[in-house]
Design a protein around this motif. Sequence first.
Motif, PDB file in Angstrom:
ATOM      1  N   SER A  69      96.154-112.509  14.359  1.00 32.97           N
ATOM      2  CA  SER A  69      95.827-111.568  15.430  1.00 32.97           C
ATOM      3  C   SER A  69      97.087-111.133  16.162  1.00 32.97           C
ATOM      4  CB  SER A  69      94.821-112.178  16.401  1.00 32.97           C
ATOM      5  OG  SER A  69      95.328-113.365  16.990  1.00 32.97           O
ATOM      6  N   SER A  70      98.026-112.043  16.364  1.00 32.24           N
ATOM      7  CA  SER A  70      99.283-111.694  17.024  1.00 32.24           C
ATOM      8  C   SER A  70     100.110-110.757  16.155  1.00 32.24           C
ATOM      9  CB  SER A  70     100.090-112.960  17.331  1.00 32.24           C
ATOM     10  OG  SER A  70      99.396-113.799  18.230  1.00 32.24           O
TER      11      SER A  70
ATOM     12  N   SER B 249     102.172-112.383  22.621  1.00 35.08           N
ATOM     13  CA  SER B 249     100.834-112.553  22.066  1.00 35.08           C
ATOM     14  C   SER B 249     100.691-113.907  21.380  1.00 35.08           C
ATOM     15  CB  SER B 249     100.505-111.427  21.084  1.00 35.08           C
ATOM     16  OG  SER B 249     101.442-111.381  20.021  1.00 35.08           O
TER      17      SER B 249
ATOM     18  N   THR C 104      97.845-116.427  22.543  1.00 38.17           N
ATOM     19  CA  THR C 104      96.795-116.869  21.633  1.00 38.17           C
ATOM     20  C   THR C 104      96.807-118.386  21.415  1.00 38.17           C
ATOM     21  OG1 THR C 104      98.268-116.306  19.782  1.00 38.17           O
ATOM     22  CG2 THR C 104      96.568-114.709  20.367  1.00 38.17           C
TER      23      THR C 104
ATOM     24  N   PHE D 128      96.247-105.964  26.629  1.00 39.30           N
ATOM     25  CA  PHE D 128      96.705-106.554  25.367  1.00 39.30           C
ATOM     26  C   PHE D 128      95.922-107.818  25.050  1.00 39.30           C
ATOM     27  CE2 PHE D 128     100.376-104.132  26.888  1.00 39.30           C
ATOM     28  CZ  PHE D 128     100.665-103.388  25.757  1.00 39.30           C
TER      29      PHE D 128
ATOM     30  N   ILE E 199      90.588-108.998  18.107  1.00 37.80           N
ATOM     31  CA  ILE E 199      91.112-109.201  16.751  1.00 37.80           C
ATOM     32  C   ILE E 199      90.976-110.661  16.342  1.00 37.80           C
ATOM     33  CG2 ILE E 199      93.170-109.028  15.300  1.00 37.80           C
ATOM     34  CD1 ILE E 199      94.141-106.767  17.144  1.00 37.80           C
ATOM     35  N   PHE E 200      91.296-111.577  17.275  1.00 42.16           N
ATOM     36  CA  PHE E 200      91.165-113.021  17.028  1.00 42.16           C
ATOM     37  C   PHE E 200      89.728-113.349  16.634  1.00 42.16           C
ATOM     38  CE2 PHE E 200      90.539-117.413  17.765  1.00 42.16           C
ATOM     39  CZ  PHE E 200      91.753-118.056  17.867  1.00 42.16           C
TER      40      PHE E 200
ATOM     41  N   LEU F 274      98.439-107.213  16.239  1.00 47.14           N
ATOM     42  CA  LEU F 274      98.675-106.524  17.505  1.00 47.14           C
ATOM     43  C   LEU F 274     100.107-106.021  17.594  1.00 47.14           C
ATOM     44  CD1 LEU F 274      97.663-105.698  20.317  1.00 47.14           C
ATOM     45  CD2 LEU F 274      98.433-107.932  21.144  1.00 47.14           C
ATOM     46  N   SER F 275     101.058-106.876  17.275  1.00 42.00           N
ATOM     47  CA  SER F 275     102.463-106.467  17.367  1.00 42.00           C
ATOM     48  C   SER F 275     102.814-105.421  16.322  1.00 42.00           C
ATOM     49  CB  SER F 275     103.381-107.686  17.214  1.00 42.00           C
ATOM     50  OG  SER F 275     103.191-108.311  15.958  1.00 42.00           O
TER      51      SER F 275
ATOM     52  N   CYS G  17      93.763-108.350  21.708  1.00 48.96           N
ATOM     53  CA  CYS G  17      94.127-109.487  20.855  1.00 48.96           C
ATOM     54  C   CYS G  17      92.951-110.445  20.695  1.00 48.96           C
ATOM     55  CB  CYS G  17      95.329-110.214  21.464  1.00 48.96           C
ATOM     56  SG  CYS G  17      96.172-111.330  20.312  1.00 48.96           S
TER      57      CYS G  17
END
Length: 297
Positions: free
Chosen positions: A10-11, A39, A43, A90, A97-98, A14-15, A94
């Motif tokens: 997920s990190s 992130s 997380t 953010f 997505i996680f 996002l990045s 995140c």
Amino acid sequence: MQKVKSALFSSLILSGFFIVPGSFEPGGWVLGFIVLAYSLLGTFVYGIPVSLLSDFLTKGLPKGRIIAAGFIHITLAYLTVFLIGGLAAFAIICAFIFFVIDESIKRKGQDVGKQHYVLTVLSFVPVVVMLIWGMNYQLSAGLEKTNNIYLVPEGYEGPILILYNIPGEPELNKEGDYDVFPLYIKDLPEQFSSNLDSYATFSTSTKERDYGRINNKFYYVDNDGNRTAIDEYCINSGVIGSTGYSSDGEGGEIVYETFQLAESGCSEDFYLHGSPRFDLQIDELLDNWRWYDEMSQ
């Protein structure tokens, strides 16, 4: 190990939204790696414990477990607004997505109910959008407002320079909740190299400018004092800064802010970016602090 994978992926995703576009510009990828670092920290320190709590709270649910888990992930990410302010956007993205990655890992190899799972996950997209909008509204509603009125001599266009903490100048007057700035036109010394002959300015002994949500009003004022509202697309907000000075053996700090005003050619582009010609003129104003020496004499 599953939670670690979810946090890591997920990190990275996002990045990636910042690293990939940034790779086309010199140094643009730096922001992506900053997002990645923060992130990953978020997380692992916050996201994994939240996900474990979600598993614990939803493991006994016969139906609706995924929906409950999604709300736990996203809602607790929203609560970070009280710790990190606007950066919580953010955290919310995140967390979503996680959640998707974590649930996908759990369902690996399962084809039963796949369509229902996809639709359930997609149903959280508007929830994420609404939470981010609500967060921005919450933050902006709590901000102080600038509440300034700028009175501009009729027909003027060009740079505007406002000076704060100038000894001997008047305090700002009020009209209701608004501070009033009656601008006047000031000529510049002939040695200035640009084609700028004059600029609109106002000086006050008030020490600090107002900070917060911009709520300014600009008016043209004729010789009889009649006001005509200036369209917001004719105004470009410029730079804000400060500089030190020394006068009669005493030091202090001048706070300044600049604007650009177009009498014609007003547009969204001018509102956002201003005029290159006015940019050069403002740069020269700020590079030459002779105007303060003249004013203090």
